[in-house]
Design an enzyme around this catalytic site. Structure first.
Site, PDB file in Angstrom:
ATOM      1  CB  ILE A 157      -0.773   0.155   1.303  1.00  0.00           C
ATOM      2  CG1 ILE A 157      -1.744  -1.334   1.266  1.00  0.00           C
ATOM      3  CG2 ILE A 157      -1.678   1.062   1.011  1.00  0.00           C
ATOM      4  CD1 ILE A 157      -2.756  -1.420   2.413  1.00  0.00           C
ATOM      5  N   PRO A 158       1.379   1.495  -1.110  1.00  0.00           N
ATOM      6  CG  PRO A 158       2.032   1.762  -3.408  1.00  0.00           C
ATOM      7  CD  PRO A 158       1.450   0.810  -2.574  1.00  0.00           C
ATOM      8  CG  HIS A 159       0.851   5.385   2.528  1.00  0.00           C
ATOM      9  ND1 HIS A 159       1.198   3.971   2.645  1.00  0.00           N
ATOM     10  CD2 HIS A 159       1.148   5.940   3.668  1.00  0.00           C
ATOM     11  CE1 HIS A 159       1.721   3.758   3.995  1.00  0.00           C
ATOM     12  NE2 HIS A 159       1.522   5.020   4.459  1.00  0.00           N
ATOM     13  N   GLY A 160       1.865   8.701   0.741  1.00  0.00           N
ATOM     14  CA  GLY A 160       2.665   9.524   0.851  1.00  0.00           C
ATOM     15  C   GLY A 160       2.986   9.670   2.247  1.00  0.00           C
TER      16      GLY A 160
END
Length: 146
Positions: free
Chosen positions: A62-65
């Site tokens: 879950i790539p996120h900033g």
């Protein structure tokens, strides 16, 4: 919470990335195209990954900033890219990259909903077996607020 965090246009059944960084870029680009985040949010997704792996288990990342990128979020949204061949994610196999952007801390509730789906191995298998983006979207539509 935002009603429609996952839209059919943000679901890709056959991603083209072959590396972790390209998968992050692919998931982030969908969020940008959807008008959910500005371009610089994708850069912060790389920063987050450099500090801590976003691999979650059961073939999911879950790539996120970063927290510093909150001002780059326009609205809450998800993107999902499925890969036919697993991507090496720091030694783990990833078949799903779920990009996430949460406005006003909505990402916590969004993460919880995604985690519930991906904690069920039968559900993950259904997502892997789904033929089209529409099929994947239907299986995940429960992440949208009622």
């Amino acid at each position: 919470m935002t009603n429609r965090i996952l839209e059919l246009g943000n679901v890709v059944a056959a991603g083209s990335a072959t590396t972790k960084l390209d998968a992050i870029r692919e998931a982030g680009a969908l969020l940008v195209t959807a008008g959910a985040v500005r371009e610089d949010y994708v850069d912060s997704m790389f920063d987050r990954e450099a500090s801590v792996s976003t691999y979650m288990g059961n073939f999911l990342a879950i790539p996120h900033g970063t927290n510093d990128a909150k001002e780059s979020i326009i609205r809450s949204a998800l993107s999902l890219v499925r890969y036919a061949d697993p991507i090496d994610w720091n030694g783990q196999q990833v078949r799903f990259a779920v990009g996430i952007a949460g406005l006003n801390n909505e990402h916590l509730e969004i993460l919880q909903k995604i985690a519930i789906v991906f904690s069920d191995e039968d559900e993950v298998q259904k997502l892997m077996d789904a033929v089209t983006a529409e099929d994947i979207f239907t299986l995940l539509e429960e992440v949208n607020a009622e």
